[in-house]
Write a protein that holds these residues in place. Structure first.
Motif, PDB file in Angstrom:
ATOM      1  N   ASP A  15       0.911  -0.958   0.057  1.00 13.90           N
ATOM      2  CA  ASP A  15      -0.120  -0.366   0.096  1.00 13.90           C
ATOM      3  C   ASP A  15       0.830   1.200   0.034  1.00 13.90           C
ATOM      4  O   ASP A  15       0.451   2.340   0.537  1.00 13.90           O
ATOM      5  CB  ASP A  15      -0.843   0.057   1.216  1.00 13.90           C
ATOM      6  N   ARG A  16       2.007   1.059  -0.665  1.00 13.86           N
ATOM      7  CA  ARG A  16       2.991   2.473  -0.530  1.00 13.86           C
ATOM      8  C   ARG A  16       2.632   3.491  -1.312  1.00 13.86           C
ATOM      9  O   ARG A  16       3.012   4.695  -0.943  1.00 13.86           O
ATOM     10  CB  ARG A  16       4.478   1.871  -1.383  1.00 13.86           C
ATOM     11  N   GLU A  17       1.281   3.696  -2.160  1.00  7.50           N
ATOM     12  CA  GLU A  17       0.736   4.774  -2.767  1.00  7.50           C
ATOM     13  C   GLU A  17      -0.031   5.405  -1.635  1.00  7.50           C
ATOM     14  O   GLU A  17      -0.487   6.535  -1.865  1.00  7.50           O
ATOM     15  CB  GLU A  17       0.044   4.340  -3.853  1.00  7.50           C
ATOM     16  N   HIS A  24       4.420  17.864  -5.095  1.00  9.04           N
ATOM     17  CA  HIS A  24       3.274  17.386  -5.774  1.00  9.04           C
ATOM     18  C   HIS A  24       3.794  18.458  -7.297  1.00  9.04           C
ATOM     19  O   HIS A  24       3.644  19.601  -7.231  1.00  9.04           O
ATOM     20  CB  HIS A  24       2.109  17.662  -5.474  1.00  9.04           C
ATOM     21  N   TRP A  30       4.430  14.264 -12.045  1.00  8.29           N
ATOM     22  CA  TRP A  30       4.865  13.475 -11.007  1.00  8.29           C
ATOM     23  C   TRP A  30       4.764  14.061  -9.591  1.00  8.29           C
ATOM     24  O   TRP A  30       4.458  15.034  -9.464  1.00  8.29           O
ATOM     25  CB  TRP A  30       6.385  13.120 -10.925  1.00  8.29           C
ATOM     26  N   LEU A  33       6.261  10.822  -2.916  1.00  3.65           N
ATOM     27  CA  LEU A  33       5.765  10.554  -1.864  1.00  3.65           C
ATOM     28  C   LEU A  33       6.706  10.701  -0.337  1.00  3.65           C
ATOM     29  O   LEU A  33       7.679  10.448  -0.687  1.00  3.65           O
ATOM     30  CB  LEU A  33       4.980   9.373  -1.870  1.00  3.65           C
ATOM     31  N   VAL A  37       8.952   7.235  -2.830  1.00  2.00           N
ATOM     32  CA  VAL A  37       8.399   6.869  -3.911  1.00  2.00           C
ATOM     33  C   VAL A  37       8.012   8.091  -4.882  1.00  2.00           C
ATOM     34  O   VAL A  37       7.145   8.933  -4.356  1.00  2.00           O
ATOM     35  CB  VAL A  37       7.112   6.026  -3.731  1.00  2.00           C
ATOM     36  N   LEU A  39       5.869   8.844  -7.887  1.00  2.00           N
ATOM     37  CA  LEU A  39       4.614   8.452  -8.572  1.00  2.00           C
ATOM     38  C   LEU A  39       4.252   9.080  -9.618  1.00  2.00           C
ATOM     39  O   LEU A  39       4.030  10.460  -9.691  1.00  2.00           O
ATOM     40  CB  LEU A  39       3.446   8.450  -7.330  1.00  2.00           C
ATOM     41  N   THR A  43       0.435   6.491 -13.562  1.00  2.00           N
ATOM     42  CA  THR A  43       0.478   5.325 -12.455  1.00  2.00           C
ATOM     43  C   THR A  43       1.639   4.467 -12.314  1.00  2.00           C
ATOM     44  O   THR A  43       1.718   3.691 -11.517  1.00  2.00           O
ATOM     45  CB  THR A  43      -0.867   4.360 -12.447  1.00  2.00           C
ATOM     46  N   GLU A  45       5.625   4.090 -11.141  1.00  2.36           N
ATOM     47  CA  GLU A  45       6.434   4.403  -9.747  1.00  2.36           C
ATOM     48  C   GLU A  45       7.905   4.276 -10.127  1.00  2.36           C
ATOM     49  O   GLU A  45       8.101   3.255 -10.644  1.00  2.36           O
ATOM     50  CB  GLU A  45       5.803   3.660  -8.535  1.00  2.36           C
TER      51      GLU A  45
END
Length: 65
Positions: A15-17, A24, A30, A33, A37, A39, A43, A45
């Motif tokens: 559940d890293r997302e 942001h 992109w 996080l 990560v 993102l 979608t 990564e």
């Protein structure tokens, strides 16, 4: 790395997302996080260890009537 309580999921968690945004950049497509990560808007990564996760968009199913 994460200072949140409760802590965000780690980069190697399934559940890293769900980690909070650290940066942001929608104009560049992109986000970073809090768990390190990157993102991408497609979608995909990029994990902190350099591992690439391919885009995993949901597949739209169209039924034939």
């Amino acid at each position: 790395m994460c200072q949140h309580q409760p802590p965000c999921p780690t980069a190697d968690s399934a559940d890293r997302e769900a980690a909070r945004l650290a940066a942001h950049h929608p104009e560049q497509g992109w986000s970073l996080l809090c768990n390190g990560v990157v993102l991408f808007e497609d979608t995909g990564e990029l994990l902190p260890d350099g591992q690439v996760i391919a885009p995993h968009r949901p597949v739209r199913i169209v039924s034939a009537a």
